[in-house]
Design an enzyme around this catalytic site. Sequence first.
Site, mmCIF file in Angstrom:
data_model
loop_
_atom_site.group_PDB
_atom_site.id
_atom_site.type_symbol
_atom_site.label_atom_id
_atom_site.label_comp_id
_atom_site.label_asym_id
_atom_site.label_seq_id
_atom_site.Cartn_x
_atom_site.Cartn_y
_atom_site.Cartn_z
ATOM 1 N N ARG A 199 54.913 24.434 6.546
ATOM 2 C CA ARG A 199 55.299 25.410 5.512
ATOM 3 C C ARG A 199 54.581 25.094 4.209
ATOM 4 O O ARG A 199 54.435 23.917 3.839
ATOM 5 C CB ARG A 199 56.809 25.375 5.256
ATOM 6 C CG ARG A 199 57.625 25.921 6.376
ATOM 7 C CD ARG A 199 59.111 25.939 6.003
ATOM 8 N NE ARG A 199 59.907 25.663 7.191
ATOM 9 C CZ ARG A 199 60.980 24.893 7.206
ATOM 10 N NH1 ARG A 199 61.420 24.313 6.103
ATOM 11 N NH2 ARG A 199 61.627 24.692 8.323
ATOM 12 N N HIS A 255 69.199 21.505 3.743
ATOM 13 C CA HIS A 255 69.262 20.049 3.952
ATOM 14 C C HIS A 255 70.449 19.433 3.216
ATOM 15 O O HIS A 255 70.461 18.229 2.944
ATOM 16 C CB HIS A 255 67.997 19.329 3.424
ATOM 17 C CG HIS A 255 66.780 19.458 4.274
ATOM 18 N ND1 HIS A 255 65.515 19.418 3.722
ATOM 19 C CD2 HIS A 255 66.621 19.614 5.610
ATOM 20 C CE1 HIS A 255 64.621 19.549 4.701
ATOM 21 N NE2 HIS A 255 65.260 19.677 5.844
ATOM 22 N N GLU A 308 72.749 13.193 9.643
ATOM 23 C CA GLU A 308 73.446 14.458 9.397
ATOM 24 C C GLU A 308 74.619 14.642 10.351
ATOM 25 O O GLU A 308 75.661 15.169 9.957
ATOM 26 C CB GLU A 308 72.444 15.620 9.543
ATOM 27 C CG GLU A 308 71.444 15.623 8.401
ATOM 28 C CD GLU A 308 70.261 16.564 8.621
ATOM 29 O OE1 GLU A 308 69.291 16.111 9.251
ATOM 30 O OE2 GLU A 308 70.310 17.707 8.179
ATOM 31 N N ARG A 310 77.022 22.381 13.065
ATOM 32 C CA ARG A 310 76.108 22.609 11.951
ATOM 33 C C ARG A 310 75.877 24.115 11.850
ATOM 34 O O ARG A 310 75.553 24.765 12.840
ATOM 35 C CB ARG A 310 74.783 21.911 12.208
ATOM 36 C CG ARG A 310 73.762 22.261 11.166
ATOM 37 C CD ARG A 310 72.426 21.631 11.442
ATOM 38 N NE ARG A 310 71.498 21.967 10.402
ATOM 39 C CZ ARG A 310 70.248 22.364 10.628
ATOM 40 N NH1 ARG A 310 69.792 22.470 11.853
ATOM 41 N NH2 ARG A 310 69.462 22.644 9.615
ATOM 42 N N ASN A 339 74.745 20.872 17.205
ATOM 43 C CA ASN A 339 73.745 21.523 16.376
ATOM 44 C C ASN A 339 72.976 22.476 17.280
ATOM 45 O O ASN A 339 72.089 22.067 18.013
ATOM 46 C CB ASN A 339 72.827 20.450 15.766
ATOM 47 C CG ASN A 339 71.761 21.049 14.870
ATOM 48 O OD1 ASN A 339 71.594 22.267 14.820
ATOM 49 N ND2 ASN A 339 71.030 20.195 14.184
#
Length: 349
Positions: A218, A157, A336, A68, A7
């Site tokens: 955010r 996601h 993940e 990823r 990743n």
Amino acid sequence: MTILVLNAGSSSLKYKLYRFTPMAEQLAAGVIEQIPEGAYHAAILEVEKALESAGIASLAVLDAIGHRVVHGGERFTESVRINQTVTEAIRALIPLAPLHNPANLEGIEVTRAHAPSVPQVAVFDTAFHQTLPSYAYRYALPEETYTRMGVRRYGFHGTSHRFVAKEAAAGLGKHPSDVNLITLHLGNGASVCAVREGRSVDTSMGFTPLEGLVMGSRSGDVDPAILFYLSREYGYTLDALDSMLNKESGLLGLCGENDMRLIHEKIAAGDPRAMLAHEIFCYRIVKYIGAYAAVLGRVDAVVFTGGIGENDAITRHAVTKQLSLDTRYLVIPTNEELEIAVQTMQCLV
Ligand code: ADP
């Protein structure tokens, strides 16, 4: 079969090494932080060194490497074996993910230079959400913003939502295509996904990961006209607005803290800003669950995952006590990297 998952971020490289026998066993994992620009080559050498202690002499002896990749646009609806065409397509998507796709690409290219004969697979954060119907992914903007400019809801996601949806189905003793779920990934970034019969049919992140839930820094959903107002009346530039919405808003903007553990400490000390920030965070989640329950009709389970979803019983309780759904609530740790490894393996056969 031995599979390395990479990743690559803008300045760090996370890796995990798995062996499938066929049960998955994690042999090594780590993060190489603060990679200066252009120094992925050195970072890969460091990964190689770390793999040695797990009995992997070099990247060349791996069965596959899974990467990823954040943005797959409309082009990638599933994970794919990487070749020149795929790399070019990922490059062409850079305008949609200017921070992430270049780093992901660099990871792919440097790895290919090190181990040219090892199959590499790209696993996209957006792919799981490519099953959204058009009435869910289109914005009510002029048509050419979609047809010519690619403006639509992509969702992110996806690897995490897909993983926990499969785990939830297994936990309920059902096939993934038999379950309706609302999956909540609550970490620094946060998103919710409506899963009908194992497929994503709506999700809270949109054209970018900025839309939807309140996150660490955010804003999530806001009235876009706020931006015109701040620009016109207070002279905010585009960069200042971008930075405000992505880096200075959310929990951080509301109470000066983005780590949920510290927010709980502040709440315990009676800090009213921290209390309000937590209330807003939970209220937004409740609203989305209500909306997605209406979309799905039947909800077999609401699934909590991510750092907050997995560990924070206070937040889970604050959310579930406001709901009167006839459903189960499950806590499922996401993984993940394992999902990327599984997808990588499936791409080889
Ligand atoms: P990322 O999105 O960066 O992968 P994580 O999924 O690790 O982030 O989630 C980070 C968030 O999880 C932080 O807000 C952190 O405070 C929160 N968190 C982690 N452990 C706990 C805990 N035990 N209780 C409450 N919040 C927690």
